[in-house]
Design an enzyme around this catalytic site. Structure first.
Site, PDB file in Angstrom:
ATOM      1  N   GLU A  40      -9.617  10.064 -20.341  1.00 55.40           N
ATOM      2  CA  GLU A  40      -9.128  10.051 -18.959  1.00 55.40           C
ATOM      3  C   GLU A  40     -10.010   9.174 -18.067  1.00 55.40           C
ATOM      4  O   GLU A  40      -9.509   8.471 -17.176  1.00 55.40           O
ATOM      5  CB  GLU A  40      -9.082  11.481 -18.411  1.00 55.40           C
ATOM      6  CG  GLU A  40      -7.993  12.331 -19.054  1.00 55.40           C
ATOM      7  CD  GLU A  40      -7.916  13.715 -18.461  1.00 55.40           C
ATOM      8  OE1 GLU A  40      -6.991  13.960 -17.663  1.00 55.40           O
ATOM      9  OE2 GLU A  40      -8.776  14.545 -18.788  1.00 55.40           O
TER      10      GLU A  40
ATOM     11  N   GLU B  15      -6.712  18.427 -25.001  1.00 59.44           N
ATOM     12  CA  GLU B  15      -6.985  19.581 -24.137  1.00 59.44           C
ATOM     13  C   GLU B  15      -6.104  20.794 -24.427  1.00 59.44           C
ATOM     14  O   GLU B  15      -6.537  21.937 -24.240  1.00 59.44           O
ATOM     15  CB  GLU B  15      -6.809  19.182 -22.664  1.00 59.44           C
ATOM     16  CG  GLU B  15      -7.947  18.368 -22.090  1.00 59.44           C
ATOM     17  CD  GLU B  15      -7.766  16.868 -22.308  1.00 59.44           C
ATOM     18  OE1 GLU B  15      -8.475  16.092 -21.667  1.00 59.44           O
ATOM     19  OE2 GLU B  15      -6.904  16.476 -23.130  1.00 59.44           O
TER      20      GLU B  15
END
Length: 724
Positions: free
Chosen positions: A115, A135
């Site tokens: 990210e 995640e």
């Protein structure tokens, strides 16, 4: 201990190289975020800086957000611990800055690491760098813009697949998809990245803010259909887990209303999910698995593991061939011994089938398959045992046979060789009764199929040496297993803990509850198979043998059900012959067999335990609890007797060995979420109606009455704690 830190160097070309370091994988700890913000702010302010390169130290970009922060939130309940980096750092400081940033990626960029790279204006990677957003495997969603930027760079379909599966891709595929701008050798990574950053600053390469591009998202109707289909699939494959549907909702928000709105929703949903029971459970399992590597008086006394180069496996049946497969796949030379040529050839063929299966599923290259098979040698005697480092006996559960084998291998093997048994239930003191080398005897209990299932239960006796345990733990890690060290008793930790699972199911059936309803409710709870389909899969011989073993040691809490023997008399043996509780036909899913119902009725007639001869009335929730609470009760006894080092070891063992749903945290963690008091009161009530099988253990009663979690350390060990 290494300190998390961020440094910045500005060269004459005007490029600031910002490097963050937090060994071993440069996890994004809170100090890293603070340091990044400081260095980026400084770089933006300095007039001698034209562009920025962001990279991780020591050949790795970042393994992702520091999961210790999740654990801190779960312990304190304080969500304010979570850093607000999504907008504050990635959007405001990096992506919308007046100077471009290029991410130089080596090794891996996973989770928050990817990210961070997505927020940069270009990404340069080395070959075979891992890129992914895993995640969801921790019960949350990407929380730093990943749900918005990844679809805009690789397309909606691929982004959804990557996030929902948690599987990474390599940088080469990333280049094809548009996630990576260039793949270059490691020695050229910084040089190319610096020039790329300068080219963006000089408008010679495009200045791309990935949050704002739209061309890869497709039309709204196309996006709607794709997300709708993904939702339907998630409801089937990830039932009971909220993060998959939440992730799709957040992606959809950004598609409809724009990336920035999507980022805001993502941040809100991320925090909600961090606080969820699912995230607490999955994070608990994550840390619990790592804790299994710490064994008191084994890993903390300065011992070093010895090299295991050659292993002998005795028995080429289902378990032996699976164990041999796991070993040769990790480049450990294996001698496979059988009693005759027919059995030996069959065992070798099974191993070959295992290896070829991995090749056909593209999990192994042909070259590596040939290399693995070259590590295998079949024998019919002990002549090749003179230089082995480890022997694993994997024959049938027959005490005299195992004792004979252990007497023989003690003579045939070198003095340093570890003598291990793959027995699943038999007390190791009995197995090694006729040997003198008690310090070398240890249990190496694999789970079927042994080359697939990730758990290795290492069983120590009171005489097993710490060196033998450490060496076997090292072998386990080498063959990609998770070793859990347990004490010696009938069934050890896992099988003993889960023996009441099938017992409780048989009690319910004989009380009038439908066989197939029980299986359906248990799979709805999250186990891959219900207790009766599991018996079909394992074969009825296993059920009969284990019941006999446990009933001799725990007669006070063993229920005798004639159902399995009645099925065998009826010519049924589960999946082995295509007929059990279910019908098994090639190419189709197992189907409940209505012809089994008269056999069930005969079992009920023989046991005669239905109150007043009528089926009991129970809710779906009570059925689940009447099967799983006795498992919790046995877990309490295992904890009280010191069979495991810590409660979380049982959680890991239940998840990896018995496929208890990881999103429920393991058997003890789940029991604590339900509440020890509720488990105790339920068992006490059932014991008064249905007998001793449900009688609460003293450990459970004490914990419930004092309000202490079952997972809390045992402060006053019982007399038998010396087993560990």
């Amino acid at each position: 201990m290494a300190v998390a830190r961020v440094t910045m160097e500005v060269e004459n070309d005007g490029v600031a190289v910002i490097t963050f370091s937090n060994p071993p994988v440069n996890a994004l700890a809170l100090p890293i975020f603070e340091g990044l913000k400081q260095k980026f702010t400084e770089a933006m302010r300095r007039i001698d800086v034209k562009a920025i390169v962001l990279t991780g130290k020591d050949g790795k970009f970042s393994g992702g957000f520091d999961i210790n922060v999740f654990e801190m939130v779960h312990k304190t309940g304080d969500l304010s611990i979570l850093p607000d980096v999504s907008v504050d750092l990635l959007v405001n400081v990096i992506e919308d800055a007046k100077k471009p940033t290029v991410a130089a990626i080596a090794g891996l960029a996973l989770g928050g690491g990817l990210e961070l790279a997505l927020g940069c204006h270009a990404r340069i990677a080395v070959p075979k760098a891992q890129l992914g957003l895993p995640e969801l495997s921790l019960g949350v969603i990407p929380g730093s813009g990943g749900t918005q930027r990844l679809p805009r760079l690789v397309g909606l379909s691929k982004a959804v697949e990557m996030m929902l599966s948690s599987r990474p891709i390599m940088s080469e595929e990333g280049k094809e998809l548009g996630l990576i701008d260039a793949v270059v050798p490691l020695e050229e990574l910084l040089k190319v990245s610096r020039q790329w950053a300068l080219d963006i600053a000089g408008r010679r390469k495009p200045w791309i803010r990935s949050l704002h591009i739209m061309d890869k998202l497709g039309s709204l109707p196309e996006a709607h259909d794709l997300i709708k289909m993904a939702r339907q699939q998630a409801k089937q494959t990830a039932k009971n887990m909220p993060q998959h549907l939440a992730c799709l909702d957040v992606i959809e928000e950004g598609v409809i209303h724009g990336g920035y709105i999507g980022v805001l929703k993502e941040a809100k949903v991320f925090k909600e999910l961090v606080a969820s029971v699912t995230s607490k459970a999955l994070v608990h399992v994550f840390f619990a698995q790592r804790a299994t590597a710490k064994v008191p008086n084994v890993t903390d006394i300065g011992l070093k593991p010895r090299m295991t180069k050659k292993v002998a496996v005795i028995g080429g049946g289902l378990m032996g061939s699976g164990i041999a497969t796991a070993l040769i796949l990790s480049n450990i030379y294996v001698v496979l011994k059988e009693i005759n040529s027919e059995y030996l050839l069959r065992g070798i063929k099974t191993i070959e089938v295992n290896i070829r299966g991995l090749v056909s599923r593209k999990r192994l290259t042909q070259d590596n398959a040939e290399k693995a098979l070259s590590m295998l040698k079949g024998v019919l005697d002990y002549s090749e045992f003179k230089d082995v480092d480890l022997v694993i006996e994997a024959v049938i559960e027959d005490v005299p046979l195992k004792q004979k084998i252990f007497s023989e291998i003690e003579k045939a093997c070198p003095p340093h060789c570890i003598l291990a048994s793959n027995t699943s239930t038999i007390d190791l003191n009995i197995v090694g009764e006729k040997t003198r080398s008690q310090d070398r005897i240890v249990g190496a209990h694999f789970f079927s199929p042994a080359h697939v299932m990730p758990l290795l239960e290492i069983v120590r006796t009171e005489k097993t040496s710490p060196q033998a345990i450490l060496d076997l733990m090292t072998v386990g890690k080498t063959i990609k297993k998770v070793p859990v060290v347990v004490g010696n008793c009938t069934g050890f930790a896992v099988n003993r803990n889960f023996f009441p699972y099938s017992q409780g199911a048989h009690i319910l059936v004989n009380l009038g509850v439908d066989v197939f309803k029980i299986d359906r409710l248990i799979t709805d709870f999250g186990l891959p198979l219900g207790p009766f389909q599991l018996q079909d899969l394992a074969g009825y011989g296993v059920a009969v043998a284990t019941t006999k073993e446990f009933s001799s040691y725990f007669p006070d809490r063993t229920f005798y059900s004639p159902l399995v023997e009645l099925l065998m008399k009826n010519g049924r043996n589960g999946k082995n012959n295509g007929k059990g509780y279910y019908i098994y036909e090639k190419g189709s899913k197992p189907k409940p067999d209505p012809l089994v119902l008269p056999i069930v009725e005969e079992s009920r007639r023989l046991t005669n335990i239905m109150p007043g001869g009528k089926p009991i009335t129970v809710t779906d929730q009570e059925i689940i609890e009447m099967i799983l609470f006795p498992v919790v009760n046995e877990a309490c006894r295992v904890l009280d007797e010191g069979i495991v080092v810590r409660a979380s070891d049982l959680d890991v063992a239940s998840v990896l060995g018995m496929s208890f749903p990881s999103y429920r945290g393991g058997i003890v963690f789940w029991a604590d979420t339900v509440g020890a008091n509720h488990v105790y009161r339920s068992l006490k009530k059932w014991s008064q109606v249905y007998g001793n099988f449900y009688k609460p253990s003293q450990f459970l009663e004490e914990r419930a009455s004092r309000g202490i979690p079952l997972s809390a350390p045992v402060s006053t060990p019982s007399a038998s704690r010396s087993r560990m």
